[in-house]
Design a protein around this motif. Structure first.
Motif, short mmCIF file in Angstrom:
data_model
loop_
_atom_site.label_atom_id
_atom_site.label_comp_id
_atom_site.label_asym_id
_atom_site.label_seq_id
_atom_site.Cartn_x
_atom_site.Cartn_y
_atom_site.Cartn_z
N PRO A 72 -1.64 -4.09 -9.69
CA PRO A 72 -1.69 -5.48 -10.18
C PRO A 72 -2.10 -6.54 -9.15
O PRO A 72 -2.26 -7.69 -9.51
CB PRO A 72 -0.26 -5.75 -10.65
N SER A 73 -2.26 -6.18 -7.88
CA SER A 73 -2.74 -7.14 -6.88
C SER A 73 -3.23 -6.34 -5.67
O SER A 73 -2.94 -5.14 -5.56
CB SER A 73 -1.62 -8.10 -6.44
N GLY A 74 -3.92 -7.02 -4.77
CA GLY A 74 -4.33 -6.35 -3.54
C GLY A 74 -3.11 -5.91 -2.76
O GLY A 74 -3.05 -4.80 -2.21
N CYS A 98 -3.68 -6.90 10.56
CA CYS A 98 -3.66 -6.57 9.12
C CYS A 98 -3.13 -7.75 8.31
O CYS A 98 -2.43 -8.61 8.83
CB CYS A 98 -2.77 -5.36 8.87
N TYR A 99 -3.43 -7.71 7.03
CA TYR A 99 -2.95 -8.71 6.07
C TYR A 99 -1.43 -8.89 6.24
O TYR A 99 -0.68 -7.91 6.28
CB TYR A 99 -3.30 -8.23 4.66
N GLY A 100 -0.99 -10.15 6.34
CA GLY A 100 0.39 -10.47 6.70
C GLY A 100 1.44 -9.81 5.82
O GLY A 100 2.48 -9.35 6.30
N MET A 141 -5.41 0.07 8.59
CA MET A 141 -6.44 -0.72 9.29
C MET A 141 -6.98 -1.82 8.37
O MET A 141 -6.92 -1.72 7.14
CB MET A 141 -7.61 0.20 9.67
N GLU A 142 -7.56 -2.82 9.02
CA GLU A 142 -8.32 -3.83 8.28
C GLU A 142 -9.41 -4.32 9.22
O GLU A 142 -9.15 -4.59 10.39
CB GLU A 142 -7.41 -5.00 7.88
N SER A 143 -10.63 -4.40 8.72
CA SER A 143 -11.73 -4.79 9.61
C SER A 143 -12.79 -5.55 8.81
O SER A 143 -13.28 -5.02 7.82
CB SER A 143 -12.36 -3.53 10.22
N ALA A 194 -9.13 -6.68 -5.30
CA ALA A 194 -10.15 -7.00 -6.32
C ALA A 194 -10.04 -8.46 -6.75
O ALA A 194 -10.94 -9.01 -7.37
CB ALA A 194 -9.98 -6.07 -7.51
N THR A 195 -8.93 -9.08 -6.38
CA THR A 195 -8.71 -10.52 -6.56
C THR A 195 -9.85 -11.34 -5.94
O THR A 195 -10.16 -12.43 -6.43
CB THR A 195 -7.41 -10.89 -5.80
N LYS A 196 -10.46 -10.80 -4.89
CA LYS A 196 -11.44 -11.58 -4.11
C LYS A 196 -12.85 -11.34 -4.68
O LYS A 196 -13.17 -11.82 -5.73
CB LYS A 196 -11.35 -11.23 -2.63
C1 LIG Z 1 -7.62 -9.00 3.36
C2 LIG Z 1 -6.66 -9.14 2.23
N1 LIG Z 1 -6.09 -8.04 1.75
C3 LIG Z 1 -5.21 -8.10 0.73
C4 LIG Z 1 -4.89 -9.30 0.16
C5 LIG Z 1 -3.90 -9.34 -0.97
O1 LIG Z 1 -4.51 -9.50 -2.19
P1 LIG Z 1 -3.71 -10.14 -3.40
O2 LIG Z 1 -3.67 -11.61 -3.19
O3 LIG Z 1 -4.50 -9.70 -4.60
O4 LIG Z 1 -2.36 -9.52 -3.40
C6 LIG Z 1 -5.46 -10.47 0.62
C7 LIG Z 1 -5.11 -11.78 0.02
O5 LIG Z 1 -5.37 -12.83 0.53
C8 LIG Z 1 -6.38 -10.39 1.69
O6 LIG Z 1 -6.95 -11.50 2.21
#
Ligand SMILES: Cc1ncc(COP(=O)(O)O)c(C=O)c1O
Length: 384
Positions: A72-74, A98-100, A141-143, A194-196
């Motif tokens: 349901p969300s990233g 990484c994403y907070g 990871m995130e890049s 997929a939100t983005k």
């Molecule tokens: C890099 C990254 N990953 C994951 C997310 C989380 O996505 P969501 O807002 O759909 O939970 C975000 C949200 O800002 C993001 O910037």
């Protein structure tokens, strides 16, 4: 009783939105044999709907993977991937950039469940080998990294992880699979918010996990369903529609982003632009080697100034709206105070960060907007 057979027979060009909590069967035998007879194994809405499966197939195809599970969300996709495989007693390596929410989840929840969470420096590359322990289960990871845009040598980390039997997941939202295909570089799980970019219109939350291993898919399908991470078919429809224009948007937004970033790089009040497609960025060589698109998101550090100068900058913006998220057709500006970085291990800066997401308004209009907002910032500095 009427079923959705009529709906299935109707030849609409657009996907059907199929809602369900309850799935019905023609006979008890069909019910008992449901797993064998229906490869998708539908038996209750929580395991998904044909609309969700269609979206999962589209995403898997785009990622060059065999399977996909949506959430349901990233954030839910990131947590589902971790919860599927990481257990108490495991060691987990997480990039400090990484994403907070993933870091908070790891440090607050997983650590309390006896997971040994270790944050690593994003530029570590193959040297991550020195951090791997016998109980290391996953590397997250995130890049480029969230907000500070550090590039990671993903293929090098994935190679080391494979050698030691450690799972890898990459938050690939910045590049999207059009810019980078993690699975082709040895990563086990490619995660997208997929939100983005996928949805593209700032009106839906969704996440996806793509992978090749069937065994991993079975685990994550069960995890998704056990955690109740079901996605509404209407939301799936919105993401399916967004994906029809994904390539056009990624290309157009990427072109504008590079133009705007180059403009800002030259501006006297801008100290640093954090954006790997720029030659000046420390991650440029990796970006050039591995990535095919510019992304639409970057950060900048202004010449140091008091808090009220940042208020003057943000409040002067006309095209950019102030707001979280990114990847949509409207340009957004977000503010990250210095303290957020200072509290991070391996901080990239001790200054406040301004993050911009570039939409489809056109580079000229956006540059003019930033020029006048920077003028307001400069005025606030000189009235110090
Ligand atoms: C890099 C990254 N990953 C994951 C997310 C989380 O996505 P969501 O807002 O759909 O939970 C975000 C949200 O800002 C993001 O910037």
């Amino acid at each position: 009783m009427s079923t959705n057979k009529e709906q299935q027979a109707f030849g609409s060009l657009s996907p059907a939105v199929m809602r369900a909590s309850t799935v019905v069967f023609d006979s008890l035998d069909d019910f008992v044999q449901r797993k064998k007879r229906q490869p998708d194994g539908f038996s209750y809405g929580v395991t998904g709907t044909p609309t969700a499966r269609l979206l999962e197939r589209r995403i898997a195809e785009l990622e060059g993977g065999q399977h996909c599970v949506i959430a349901p969300s990233g954030a839910a996709a990131l947590m589902t991937a971790v919860m599927g495989f990481v257990r108490g007693g495991d060691h987990m390596l997480v990039s400090a950039a990484c994403y907070g929410t993933l870091k908070t989840f790891a440090e607050k929840w997983l650590a309390r469940m006896n997971v040994d969470v270790e944050l690593y420096q994003p530029a570590i590359g193959a040297e991550i080998e020195a951090l791997i322990k016998p109980n290391t289960r996953m590397i997250c990871m995130e890049s480029p990294g969230t907000v500070t845009m550090e590039m990671q040598d993903i293929p090098a980390i994935a190679r080391v992880a494979r050698k030691h039997g450690v799972l890898t997941m990459l938050d690939n939202t910045w590049a999207s699979p059009l810019g980078f295909k993690p699975l082709e570089h040895g990563v086990d799980f490619s995660i997208e918010a997929a939100t983005k970019f996928f949805s593209g219109h700032s009106d839906v939350l969704m996440g996806s996990i793509a992978m090749n291993s069937h065994a991993h898919y079975d685990v994550l399908r069960e995890t998704q369903s056990i955690l109740g991470q079901q996605v509404s078919p209407e939301d799936c429809f919105l993401v399916l529609r967004g994906m029809e224009t994904l390539a056009l948007r990624v290309h157009a937004q990427g072109e504008s982003t590079l133009e705007v970033a180059r403009f800002l790089e030259q501006h006297a009040l801008v100290e640093r632009v954090m954006y790997p497609p720029l030659e000046s960025d420390p991650g440029h060589a990796i970006w050039e080697r591995d990535f095919k698109t510019n992304g639409c998101l970057f950060s900048l550090i202004l010449k140091p100034g008091p808090e009220r100068a940042f208020h003057a900058f943000f409040d002067s913006l006309q095209h950019f709206v102030i707001g979280a998220s990114w990847g949509g057709v409207h340009s957004l500006a977000a503010y990250y105070p210095a303290a957020l970085q200072a509290n991070r291990p391996f901080p990239a800066t001790d200054q406040p960060v301004v993050r911009l997401s570039i939409g489809l308004e056109g580079a000229d209009a956006l540059q003019a907007d930033l020029a006048q907002a920077l003028a307001a910032y400069g005025k606030a500095l000189s009235s110090n």
